[in-house]
Scaffold this motif. Structure first.
Motif, short mmCIF file in Angstrom:
data_model
loop_
_atom_site.label_atom_id
_atom_site.label_comp_id
_atom_site.label_asym_id
_atom_site.label_seq_id
_atom_site.Cartn_x
_atom_site.Cartn_y
_atom_site.Cartn_z
N LEU A 326 0.81 -1.22 0.00
CA LEU A 326 0.00 0.00 0.00
C LEU A 326 0.84 1.26 0.00
CD1 LEU A 326 -2.87 -1.01 2.47
CD2 LEU A 326 -2.78 -1.25 -0.02
N HIS A 327 2.02 1.20 0.60
CA HIS A 327 2.89 2.37 0.67
C HIS A 327 3.87 2.43 -0.49
CE1 HIS A 327 2.23 2.99 5.29
NE2 HIS A 327 1.15 3.24 4.56
N SER A 328 3.76 1.50 -1.44
CA SER A 328 4.67 1.51 -2.59
C SER A 328 4.24 2.51 -3.65
CB SER A 328 4.73 0.11 -3.23
OG SER A 328 3.47 -0.25 -3.78
N VAL A 329 3.05 3.05 -3.49
CA VAL A 329 2.49 4.03 -4.43
C VAL A 329 2.36 5.36 -3.70
CG1 VAL A 329 0.49 4.58 -5.88
CG2 VAL A 329 1.26 2.20 -5.65
N PRO A 330 2.65 6.49 -4.35
CA PRO A 330 2.55 7.78 -3.67
C PRO A 330 1.18 8.02 -3.05
CG PRO A 330 3.65 8.03 -5.79
CD PRO A 330 3.16 6.62 -5.73
N VAL A 331 1.15 8.67 -1.92
CA VAL A 331 -0.11 8.96 -1.22
C VAL A 331 -1.04 9.74 -2.14
CG1 VAL A 331 -1.17 10.16 0.73
CG2 VAL A 331 1.00 8.95 1.04
N GLY A 332 -2.29 9.31 -2.18
CA GLY A 332 -3.25 9.96 -3.05
C GLY A 332 -3.31 9.38 -4.44
N ARG A 333 -2.41 8.43 -4.74
CA ARG A 333 -2.40 7.82 -6.08
C ARG A 333 -2.80 6.34 -6.03
NH1 ARG A 333 0.65 11.23 -9.31
NH2 ARG A 333 -0.26 10.11 -11.08
N ILE A 348 -11.11 -1.94 9.65
CA ILE A 348 -11.00 -1.95 11.11
C ILE A 348 -9.69 -2.58 11.56
CG2 ILE A 348 -12.03 -2.87 13.23
CD1 ILE A 348 -14.75 -2.80 11.83
N THR A 349 -9.29 -3.68 10.92
CA THR A 349 -8.10 -4.42 11.35
C THR A 349 -6.81 -3.95 10.70
OG1 THR A 349 -8.54 -6.08 9.64
CG2 THR A 349 -9.47 -6.48 11.82
N SER A 350 -6.91 -3.06 9.72
CA SER A 350 -5.71 -2.61 9.01
C SER A 350 -5.37 -1.16 9.31
CB SER A 350 -5.92 -2.76 7.50
OG SER A 350 -6.96 -1.91 7.05
N GLU A 351 -5.92 -0.64 10.41
CA GLU A 351 -5.69 0.77 10.76
C GLU A 351 -6.03 1.66 9.56
OE1 GLU A 351 -1.85 1.46 12.53
OE2 GLU A 351 -1.75 -0.61 13.25
N GLN A 352 -7.26 1.47 9.06
CA GLN A 352 -7.74 2.22 7.91
C GLN A 352 -6.79 2.08 6.73
OE1 GLN A 352 -10.57 4.47 7.91
NE2 GLN A 352 -11.15 4.15 10.03
N PHE A 353 -6.44 0.85 6.43
CA PHE A 353 -5.53 0.54 5.32
C PHE A 353 -4.22 1.33 5.41
CE2 PHE A 353 -9.62 -0.92 3.75
CZ PHE A 353 -9.29 -2.15 3.21
N TYR A 354 -3.73 1.41 6.63
CA TYR A 354 -2.42 2.04 6.90
C TYR A 354 -2.32 3.44 6.29
CZ TYR A 354 -1.57 -2.83 8.05
OH TYR A 354 -1.68 -4.09 8.60
N GLY A 355 -3.44 4.17 6.39
CA GLY A 355 -3.43 5.56 5.93
C GLY A 355 -3.75 5.76 4.47
N VAL A 356 -4.06 4.69 3.76
CA VAL A 356 -4.34 4.78 2.31
C VAL A 356 -5.85 4.92 2.09
CG1 VAL A 356 -4.25 3.51 0.13
CG2 VAL A 356 -2.29 3.49 1.68
N PRO A 357 -6.28 5.79 1.17
CA PRO A 357 -7.71 5.95 0.89
C PRO A 357 -8.36 4.64 0.46
CG PRO A 357 -6.45 7.70 -0.14
CD PRO A 357 -5.45 6.72 0.37
N TYR A 358 -9.60 4.45 0.89
CA TYR A 358 -10.31 3.22 0.53
C TYR A 358 -11.78 3.49 0.30
CZ TYR A 358 -12.45 2.86 5.18
OH TYR A 358 -13.19 3.10 6.31
N ILE A 359 -12.42 2.52 -0.35
CA ILE A 359 -13.85 2.59 -0.65
C ILE A 359 -14.55 1.44 0.08
CG2 ILE A 359 -15.59 2.39 -2.47
CD1 ILE A 359 -13.60 3.69 -4.38
N TRP A 360 -15.56 1.78 0.87
CA TRP A 360 -16.35 0.79 1.61
C TRP A 360 -17.30 0.11 0.63
CZ3 TRP A 360 -21.04 -1.16 2.86
CH2 TRP A 360 -21.22 -1.78 4.11
#
Length: 732
Positions: A326-333, A348-360
């Motif tokens: 998830l952190h291999s791509v620039p934030v916001g991309r 819930i278990t991934s700390e909000q995808f470790y700070g990466v935007p996501y779609i529920w």
């Protein structure tokens, strides 16, 4: 939120309906079409559609999608109408007032604003389980449906093989090699995911011939998930996965993007690219995982990369490697799909995808199986809880079902969550839903929907709802391995039925899913039948009545099968004979029931496949593809069934009578011969005959009706009296 996607503003629509308006927008044209249909249905040709322009003042929004979503909101909550897929009953427009009398809203208008920007739609396999054979006429209707429901981020996979064809030819891949690389039209999704051959956004899967041309290491061969193991690949060839560190990886990825832009121009630049969908990576080391993600993004050149969080979890990499990806791509991309959030949320278990935007996302359906099922409370609250949680990185909601055209109530509510800022009161919402769906308020129907809300649409056991009813997913198991527990099984304090379990672990018998009181559910069916005379002219009612009756009979068939097994284990030859015939009669009767509505027919699936063909040979291939996908996939042997048998099962008229019934008859025949001859159940013989039946059915060319036939109310009432009225139907 703005720092995550700085270029995205929250979109909204506004509408105002007055009596003196004359402005024209896309909404005017669409409401004119709807009103034209309404007037035609009312047989009132004296009212001109043009009169609508004297009624509608303005529906405005940032985009065309917002305008149409605003129109839909007005039609739902001011006019009491309902719009669903044609196969699930279509649109109910009779509640819209006559021209010139549309309901007013306040002069200042109504503002409805999205709390988050994206409304995502589809799954990587929806394009195959549902869209595989669509023509442009059907696609036009779906585009309208998407716009009316506010979808602004749908997958667009259709036709990408044409792009890949041009790309790989630049790398000296021949037409013959490409023919081996691309999957059949009913299996393209797994081709794109790298399970059969091919992929979508470039994640590394390449034609085998490329390995010879560029000397790709054999170590790049990809390991697949055991749960999706298809004996190498379905065609027996090895999948070649180009390593992310190979310069050719980025070169091919860029070539795809360049060709895509050349063909379609610059679009939204959001590319779906699941690197590990249904497979495991060659290495789970964080450095390797990070390099792979970075290489995929670099090959895209620009834009936003989208991947499935559920696919990452199933690839069996740990949290550290997931974070590295998830952190291999620039934030916001990068944006992640929390694909199954209504049941197994990852945020819930991934700390909000470790700070990466996501779609529920709501997954809900597997393979387009037909089963009344849902978790309305989770849908009505889950997206709001995720969005308002501490340090939320949620940027959208979505529907990620594998197949559509089923359970319209679930999709009506979920699509609405794109515009809801607060949790929805489901009890109040569903009362309105039943009125909108049938165009009138009926106390008994409201009671029925309240029962449905607390039974089939209240699944809280956390199980995947892959339909494994006995009729559509017949158990491949020695009957002596089924242990019958003669006791009541309780759910919410109410008895449901006895349960069957295997004496030994076996993958051959995947038990039907039952999470609600079947006796309580029958009350809803009784209410529907009682109200039938008043609602029988409604197509939405007819669909729902057939579906309720089908659901009740399907669960009854599961119990009937256990009775047959009980008789077999008791050496009761007459019992097996009589009950087996009753089961086969039930299958035939259900086929008659399903024929009453166009949403439950096999014929349209097969005919639409054939109509896309350009010659007789292609017609034969397409029909084989269509038949194979919904029965048994083609990696079986003479006496060993495919691991993917019945995954795409359907309750379709024609399929029950022509395939499911004859299959059950084979099993029952061997039960009888086993008892009569005093030997054990011949499992190998059963399998050989079943597989032969399947292979012959897939190659057959017989036609099936494409139009419905029969009165849903009369047949539902008859079947209820024949099978369901008895108080011991479910062995309480």
């Amino acid at each position: 939120m703005a720092s995550l996607f700085p270029a995205i503003s929250l979109v909204f629509f506004v509408f105002s309906i007055l009596s003196t308006a004359h402005s024209s927008t896309i909404g005017v044209d669409y409401i004119s079409r709807l009103l034209e249909i309404q007037e035609r249905e009312r047989a009132s040709p004296s009212v001109q559609v043009a009169a609508a322009r004297g009624v509608l003042r303005r529906i405005s929004g940032v985009t065309g999608v917002e305008v149409l979503a605003g129109l839909h909101w007005y039609l739902k909550y001011w006019c009491g109408s309902h719009i669903s897929w044609e196969k699930t009953g279509g649109a109910q427009l009779n509640s819209i007032p006559n021209l010139g009398s549309l309901p007013r809203v306040q002069d200042t208008g109504i503002l409805v604003q999205r709390p988050i920007p994206w409304n995502y739609y589809q799954n990587a396999v929806t394009s195959i389980y549902t869209f595989a054979w669509w023509d442009w006429e059907r696609w036009e209707k779906e585009i309208d449906w998407m716009a009316l429901h506010g979808i602004n981020l749908p997958l667009a996979f259709t036709g990408q093989e044409a792009i890949w064809q041009k790309v790989f030819k630049k790398f000296n891949i021949s037409e013959v090699d490409l023919d081996d690389f691309f999957g059949g039209p009913a299996f393209l999704a797994w081709s794109r995911m790298g399970n059969l051959h091919s992929t979508s956004g470039f994640s590394g899967n390449v034609p085998a011939a490329l390995a010879n041309i560029f000397s790709i290491s054999k170590d790049s061969t990809l390991r697949k998930l055991v749960s999706f193991q298809l004996r190498a690949t379905l065609d027996g060839a090895a999948l070649i996965f180009l390593d992310a560190t190979d310069p050719l990886f980025i070169e091919i990825g860029r070539a795809f993007i360049e060709q895509q832009i050349k063909e379609y121009g610059r679009t939204g630049h959001i590319y779906n690219c699941d690197t590990f969908d249904e497979k495991t990576p060659p290495s789970d080391e964080p450095d390797y995982i990070s390099a792979l993600g970075a290489a995929v993004f670099k090959g895209m050149q620009s834009g936003v990369m989208m991947l499935s969080g559920d696919a990452v979890i199933r690839s069996r990499i740990d949290g550290t490697s997931m974070m590295a990806l998830l952190h291999s791509v620039p934030v916001g991309r990068l944006v992640v799909l929390d694909l199954f959030a209504e049941v197994k949320p990852i945020w819930i278990t991934s700390e909000q995808f470790y700070g990466v935007p996501y779609i529920w996302c709501m997954l809900h359906n597997f393979a387009g199986n037909i089963e009344m099922y849902g978790i309305l409370d989770s849908i009505a609250s889950g997206p709001v809880e995720a969005r308002t949680s501490e340090n939320s990185t949620m940027v959208g909601v979505g529907m990620s079902m594998e197949g559509i055209e089923q359970n319209p109530v679930v999709y009506d509510l979920m699509s609405e969550m794109a515009f809801q800022h607060k949790k929805v009161d489901v009890k109040a919402w569903i009362d309105l839903y039943s009125t909108r769906r049938y165009g009138r308020s009926d106390p008994l129907i409201q009671d029925a929907w309240n029962v449905l809300y607390h039974t089939v649409y209240n699944c809280t056991d956390g199980a995947y709802d892959k339909n494994r009813d006995v009729i559509v997913a017949f158990p491949d198991v020695d009957p002596f391995l089924i242990s019958l527990r003669h006791k009541r099984y309780h759910h919410n304090g109410k008895p449901i039925s006895r349960r069957a379990v295997l004496k030994e672990n076996s993958d051959s018998y995947d038990h039907p899913h039952l999470w609600y009181s079947t006796s309580e559910f029958l009350r809803a069916l009784e209410f529907f039948i009682t109200s039938g005379e008043e609602l029988s002219g409604s197509n939405t009612y007819s669909y729902d009545l057939v579906d309720l009756t089908r659901q009740a009979l399907a669960k009854y068939a599961n119990e009937l099968f256990l009775k047959i097994i009980e008789s077999y284990q008791s050496n009761d030859v007459n019992g097996v004979a009589n009950l087996s015939q009753k089961f086969l009669d039930l299958v035939e009767d259900m086929d008659t029931l399903l024929a009453c509505h166009e949403g439950f027919l096999l014929g349209p699936w097969l005919e639409s496949a054939k109509q896309l063909a350009e010659d007789k040979e292609q017609e034969r291939q397409f029909e084989w593809n269509a038949r194979t996908q919904i029965t048994m996939w083609f990696d079986n042997t003479e006496d060993e069934a495919s691991l993917l048998r019945d995954y795409g099962n359907k309750y379709w008229s024609g399929l029950l009578l022509d395939y499911y019934g004859p299959r059950a008859a084979i099993y029952f025949k061997y039960l009888m011969s086993s008892l009569e001859n005093g030997h054990g159940f011949p499992l190998k013989d059963w399998r050989r005959e079943w597989i032969k039946l399947t292979n012959n059915w897939q190659k057959s060319r017989n036609n099936f009706p494409v139009d419905s036939n029969g009165n849903a109310l009369i047949i539902s009432r008859w079947l209820y009296e024949k099978y369901l009225r008895s108080p011991d139907t479910y062995h309480h």
